[in-house]
Enzyme design. Sequence first.
Site, PDB file in Angstrom:
ATOM      1  N   LYS A  27       0.785  -0.983   0.051  1.00 50.11           N
ATOM      2  CA  LYS A  27      -0.080  -0.021   0.255  1.00 50.11           C
ATOM      3  C   LYS A  27       0.851   1.060  -0.081  1.00 50.11           C
ATOM      4  CE  LYS A  27      -1.670   1.370   4.276  1.00 50.11           C
ATOM      5  NZ  LYS A  27      -1.340   2.614   4.761  1.00 50.11           N
TER       6      LYS A  27
ATOM      7  N   ARG B  55       1.056  13.845  13.630  1.00 49.75           N
ATOM      8  CA  ARG B  55       1.624  14.142  12.288  1.00 49.75           C
ATOM      9  C   ARG B  55       1.411  15.624  11.827  1.00 49.75           C
ATOM     10  NH1 ARG B  55      -0.794   8.701  10.106  1.00 49.75           N
ATOM     11  NH2 ARG B  55       0.849   9.060   9.358  1.00 49.75           N
TER      12      ARG B  55
ATOM     13  N   ASP C  92       5.304   0.091  12.254  1.00 49.25           N
ATOM     14  CA  ASP C  92       3.716  -0.198  11.829  1.00 49.25           C
ATOM     15  C   ASP C  92       3.756  -1.555  12.523  1.00 49.25           C
ATOM     16  OD1 ASP C  92       3.116   2.154  10.423  1.00 49.25           O
ATOM     17  OD2 ASP C  92       3.892   1.398   8.548  1.00 49.25           O
TER      18      ASP C  92
ATOM     19  N   ARG D 198      -8.868  -0.172   4.384  1.00 49.60           N
ATOM     20  CA  ARG D 198      -7.940   0.938   4.480  1.00 49.60           C
ATOM     21  C   ARG D 198      -6.465   0.212   3.531  1.00 49.60           C
ATOM     22  NH1 ARG D 198      -5.839   4.167   8.204  1.00 49.60           N
ATOM     23  NH2 ARG D 198      -4.955   4.149   6.259  1.00 49.60           N
TER      24      ARG D 198
HETATM   25  N1  EPU Z   1       6.903  14.882  11.871  1.00 51.32           N
HETATM   26  C1  EPU Z   1       7.343  15.302  11.792  1.00 51.32           C
HETATM   27  N2  EPU Z   1       6.598  16.656  11.005  1.00 51.32           N
HETATM   28  C2  EPU Z   1       6.789  16.008   9.172  1.00 51.32           C
HETATM   29  C3  EPU Z   1       6.815  15.190   8.662  1.00 51.32           C
HETATM   30  C4  EPU Z   1       6.442  13.717  10.083  1.00 51.32           C
HETATM   31  O1  EPU Z   1       6.969  15.966  13.277  1.00 51.32           O
HETATM   32  O2  EPU Z   1       6.664  17.407   8.255  1.00 51.32           O
HETATM   33  C5  EPU Z   1       6.900  13.722  12.208  1.00 51.32           C
HETATM   34  C6  EPU Z   1       5.582  12.503  12.418  1.00 51.32           C
HETATM   35  O3  EPU Z   1       4.232  12.939  13.517  1.00 51.32           O
HETATM   36  C7  EPU Z   1       5.928  11.669  13.152  1.00 51.32           C
HETATM   37  C8  EPU Z   1       7.354  11.423  12.968  1.00 51.32           C
HETATM   38  O4  EPU Z   1       8.228  11.959  12.380  1.00 51.32           O
HETATM   39  O5  EPU Z   1       6.104  11.337  14.270  1.00 51.32           O
HETATM   40  C9  EPU Z   1       7.257  10.285  11.408  1.00 51.32           C
HETATM   41  O6  EPU Z   1       6.200  10.662  10.402  1.00 51.32           O
HETATM   42  P1  EPU Z   1       6.338  10.095   8.398  1.00 51.32           P
HETATM   43  O7  EPU Z   1       6.411  11.542   8.122  1.00 51.32           O
HETATM   44  O8  EPU Z   1       7.351   9.511   8.648  1.00 51.32           O
HETATM   45  O9  EPU Z   1       4.917   8.774   8.578  1.00 51.32           O
HETATM   46  P2  EPU Z   1       3.895   9.442   7.408  1.00 51.32           P
HETATM   47  O10 EPU Z   1       5.123  10.068   6.301  1.00 51.32           O
HETATM   48  O11 EPU Z   1       3.052  10.189   7.543  1.00 51.32           O
HETATM   49  C10 EPU Z   1       4.287   6.967   7.143  1.00 51.32           C
HETATM   50  C11 EPU Z   1       3.717   5.920   6.261  1.00 51.32           C
HETATM   51  C12 EPU Z   1       2.928   4.952   8.266  1.00 51.32           C
HETATM   52  C13 EPU Z   1       4.322   4.680   8.863  1.00 51.32           C
HETATM   53  C14 EPU Z   1       5.174   5.828   8.879  1.00 51.32           C
HETATM   54  C15 EPU Z   1       6.319   5.607   9.622  1.00 51.32           C
HETATM   55  C16 EPU Z   1       2.507   6.783   4.472  1.00 51.32           C
HETATM   56  C17 EPU Z   1       1.527   6.935   3.263  1.00 51.32           C
HETATM   57  N3  EPU Z   1       2.350   6.346   5.787  1.00 51.32           N
HETATM   58  O12 EPU Z   1       3.682   8.280   7.370  1.00 51.32           O
HETATM   59  O13 EPU Z   1       2.366   4.172   7.597  1.00 51.32           O
HETATM   60  O14 EPU Z   1       3.722   4.459  10.079  1.00 51.32           O
HETATM   61  O15 EPU Z   1       5.453   6.811   7.398  1.00 51.32           O
HETATM   62  O16 EPU Z   1       7.201   4.935   9.021  1.00 51.32           O
HETATM   63  O17 EPU Z   1       3.463   6.091   3.396  1.00 51.32           O
HETATM   64  C18 EPU Z   1       0.447   2.473   8.153  1.00 51.32           C
HETATM   65  O18 EPU Z   1       0.555   2.131   7.191  1.00 51.32           O
HETATM   66  O19 EPU Z   1      -0.066   2.297   8.792  1.00 51.32           O
HETATM   67  C19 EPU Z   1       0.798   3.943   8.229  1.00 51.32           C
HETATM   68  C20 EPU Z   1       0.661   4.982   9.093  1.00 51.32           C
END
Ligand code: EPU
Length: 428
Positions: A30, A129, A312, A404
């Site tokens: 996904k 997030r 995850d 999802r």
């Molecule tokens: N963060 C910030 N500022 C930002 C971006 C992130 O503070 O601008 C923080 C977040 O709040 C979090 C950490 O950095 O505490 C890591 O967040 P990240 O941005 O890496 O997560 P994401 O990109 O929103 C993706 C996956 C998630 C997975 C995370 C971590 C996708 C669509 N989602 O989320 O997947 O848990 O990376 O590996 O790729 C899932 O599939 O169940 C899922 C939640």
Amino acid sequence: MTNTTSYTSDSFVVEGGNPLRGTVRISGAKNASLPILFATILTEETCTIEDVPDLIDIKNACELLRLLGAEGERAEGRVVIHPSGIKSYETPSHIVRRMRASILSMSPLLGRLRKAKVALPGGCSIGQRPIDQHLKFFSHAGAQVSVKDGFVYLEIEKKRPVEFRFDLITVTGTENALIYLSSVEGRSVLRNIALEPEVMDLAEVLKKMGANIEIEGRTAIIEGTEELRGFQHRVIPDRIEAGTFMVASLLTGGEVLLENVNLNHMGAVLKVLEEIGGRVESLGPDRVKVVRKGAFSPAEVITAEYPGFPTDMQAQVMVLLAITEGRSVIYESIFENRFQHVKELNKMGAKIEVRGRSAFIEGVDKLTGAEVFSTDLRASASLVLAGLIAEGTTVIRDIYHLDRGYERLEEKLKALGASVERLPVLVS
Ligand code: EPU
């Protein structure tokens, strides 16, 4: 079983006790499919993506592409996108509310149309997030960035290469930056990037589209082009789905053979499963069997960015530790609120205490069926796993989250011998 609450989506009824046996095919990932679908916005040419899982998040992403002006079709895991008609630069809030990953539309819209208006995602059940790193990147790249009335507005006059360092490692932040910079002529450098296999799969696609991307350590050097091409690509197997079935095999004391697995992406998960008491047998380049070695041993697990142990998989491994004699600890370093499954697992007899970002797990002999509630995707998966070994019946409410992210989960589990039934939504 009480049913005074109204549920917004279907429930699962799981009868515990059946060891899982047989073969399961793992779907395409996904979290690799989503950024790749959004990257199609960058080109006018047709793009073909293979092994895209049939999930609500994917349907939402395709609907968003259609709203923006793309056409497409889907058959048997193959999604074909014709993005030439994309004229709109607006991602409405109803789609972002349904799927947070729609923030990945910011980069290709800015890259192609030089403008984007994307609804701001709120916090969600696993944490606040924020998207400050995404916005800081766009601003550094020369875009005008403003946030007003729940929308992010991005606009750029002249695209230019950039050097940027992320303050923290972010998966979709890195993906947004890679997508945008692939459309910018000249040499850009990104530092402190995420190295998740899903990010690497996106980079492969961007290379097929004509960008030059080199990654060394946590640095990416990108030479983009305005003339990005269409592509054909098969997405990588879903390492989290694979890990979830591995845990199911171990938990139930069964013998599940997984097909379409890339073990190279699963080092940290395999290490933890082996430490707890699993034996991982590789049966070929993409086939693997995970079986119980003997009694399970407690473990200390710390979630971290790739190549660390994935957040995850935290909830699923917690179920294994919940029935492992002794004291285990899980430290969640990525999301500040990703322990909501603990309350539900405790309803089933687990003994887990959360203090800050740590969960202290005192192993119990058995779990007992109960009515439990899904809060997020991976938490829901852990409740299904717990149901598979619980004594009696477990009813998992609001499995919308599972739909999802796990393709045909109940069918796959049933084919392995589990007793899982879907109850349609209850209106009260
Ligand atoms: N963060 C910030 N500022 C930002 C971006 C992130 O503070 O601008 C923080 C977040 O709040 C979090 C950490 O950095 O505490 C890591 O967040 P990240 O941005 O890496 O997560 P994401 O990109 O929103 C993706 C996956 C998630 C997975 C995370 C971590 C996708 C669509 N989602 O989320 O997947 O848990 O990376 O590996 O790729 C899932 O599939 O169940 C899922 C939640």
